[in-house]
Design a protein around this motif. Structure first.
Motif, short mmCIF file in Angstrom:
data_model
loop_
_atom_site.label_atom_id
_atom_site.label_comp_id
_atom_site.label_asym_id
_atom_site.label_seq_id
_atom_site.Cartn_x
_atom_site.Cartn_y
_atom_site.Cartn_z
N GLY A 1 26.03 20.82 41.35
CA GLY A 1 26.41 20.83 42.74
C GLY A 1 27.06 22.11 43.18
N VAL B 1 33.25 21.63 43.73
CA VAL B 1 31.96 22.05 44.28
C VAL B 1 32.09 23.44 44.91
CG1 VAL B 1 30.29 21.57 46.13
CG2 VAL B 1 31.00 19.74 44.58
N GLN C 1 28.09 13.79 39.87
CA GLN C 1 27.47 15.11 39.87
C GLN C 1 28.48 16.20 39.47
OE1 GLN C 1 24.13 15.77 40.19
NE2 GLN C 1 24.07 13.54 40.07
N TYR D 1 31.22 8.46 47.19
CA TYR D 1 32.30 9.05 46.41
C TYR D 1 31.92 9.11 44.92
CZ TYR D 1 36.76 9.27 43.92
OH TYR D 1 37.77 9.61 43.06
N ASN E 1 36.93 16.68 44.19
CA ASN E 1 35.50 16.91 43.94
C ASN E 1 34.97 18.04 44.82
OD1 ASN E 1 35.30 14.89 42.01
ND2 ASN E 1 34.74 13.33 43.49
N VAL F 1 29.04 11.61 44.15
CA VAL F 1 29.52 13.00 44.11
C VAL F 1 30.32 13.25 42.83
CG1 VAL F 1 31.09 14.65 45.21
CG2 VAL F 1 29.53 13.29 46.62
N GLU F 2 31.20 12.32 42.50
CA GLU F 2 32.01 12.51 41.29
C GLU F 2 31.13 12.61 40.04
OE1 GLU F 2 36.11 11.58 40.91
OE2 GLU F 2 35.54 10.01 39.47
N THR G 1 24.58 17.78 46.76
CA THR G 1 25.91 17.39 46.26
C THR G 1 27.00 18.01 47.11
OG1 THR G 1 25.07 17.14 44.02
CG2 THR G 1 27.45 17.42 44.26
N ALA H 1 27.16 16.11 50.33
CA ALA H 1 27.73 14.78 50.08
C ALA H 1 29.23 14.86 49.82
CB ALA H 1 27.01 14.11 48.91
N ALA H 2 29.68 15.92 49.13
CA ALA H 2 31.11 16.09 48.87
C ALA H 2 31.87 16.26 50.18
CB ALA H 2 31.34 17.29 47.96
#
Length: 131
Positions: free
Chosen positions: A18, A58, A12, A6, A54, A9-10, A24, A27-28
């Motif tokens: 991303g 993205v 990035q 978490y 997030n 991702v945040e 990214t 991962a999100a």
């Protein structure tokens, strides 16, 4: 592990990196999947909301407005009592990303921006000032 995902991702997203086709982006999506199970021992509604915000950002990087709306809808549907400051700040991040999105002038984008504008945290309980 889930919290690390978490926050990675945040980070990035905050750095403006991303898109859904990148690590990214993947991962999100993974973070949203992980935090969508309220029975998981690490689950918290704020983390789920943050992960969804997030993912929405993205997706906006990829000009996927419909996908961003899908990611954000559960956050916008939270009852006012659960709209804490962190969730509202995350939603406002989506609002800013919408303003830079190629889809920003579309009807759907304008509606979403207005809905986020109206999104507010729960009011703190009223207390009397000491005398």
């Amino acid at each position: 592990m889930e919290k690390e995902l978490y926050y990675r991702v945040e980070t990035q997203v905050l750095l403006g990196h991303g898109a859904t086709g990148t690590a990214t982006g993947a991962a999100a999506e993974q973070a949203v999947a992980a935090f969508s199970d309220p029975d998981a021992p690490f689950w918290a509604f704020g983390d789920e909301a943050g992960a969804r915000c997030n993912l929405a950002v993205v997706r906006l990087h990829d000009d996927e407005l419909d996908g961003a709306v899908d990611a954000l809808r559960p956050v916008l549907d939270l009852p006012p009592a659960q709209r804490n400051r962190g969730i509202v700040v995350s939603a406002q991040r989506v609002h800013r990303a919408l303003g830079h999105s190629p889809a920003r002038t579309s009807h759907l984008a304008r509606e979403l921006r207005e809905e986020i504008t109206q999104y507010a945290p729960a009011a703190p309980p009223a207390t009397a000032l000491p005398r």
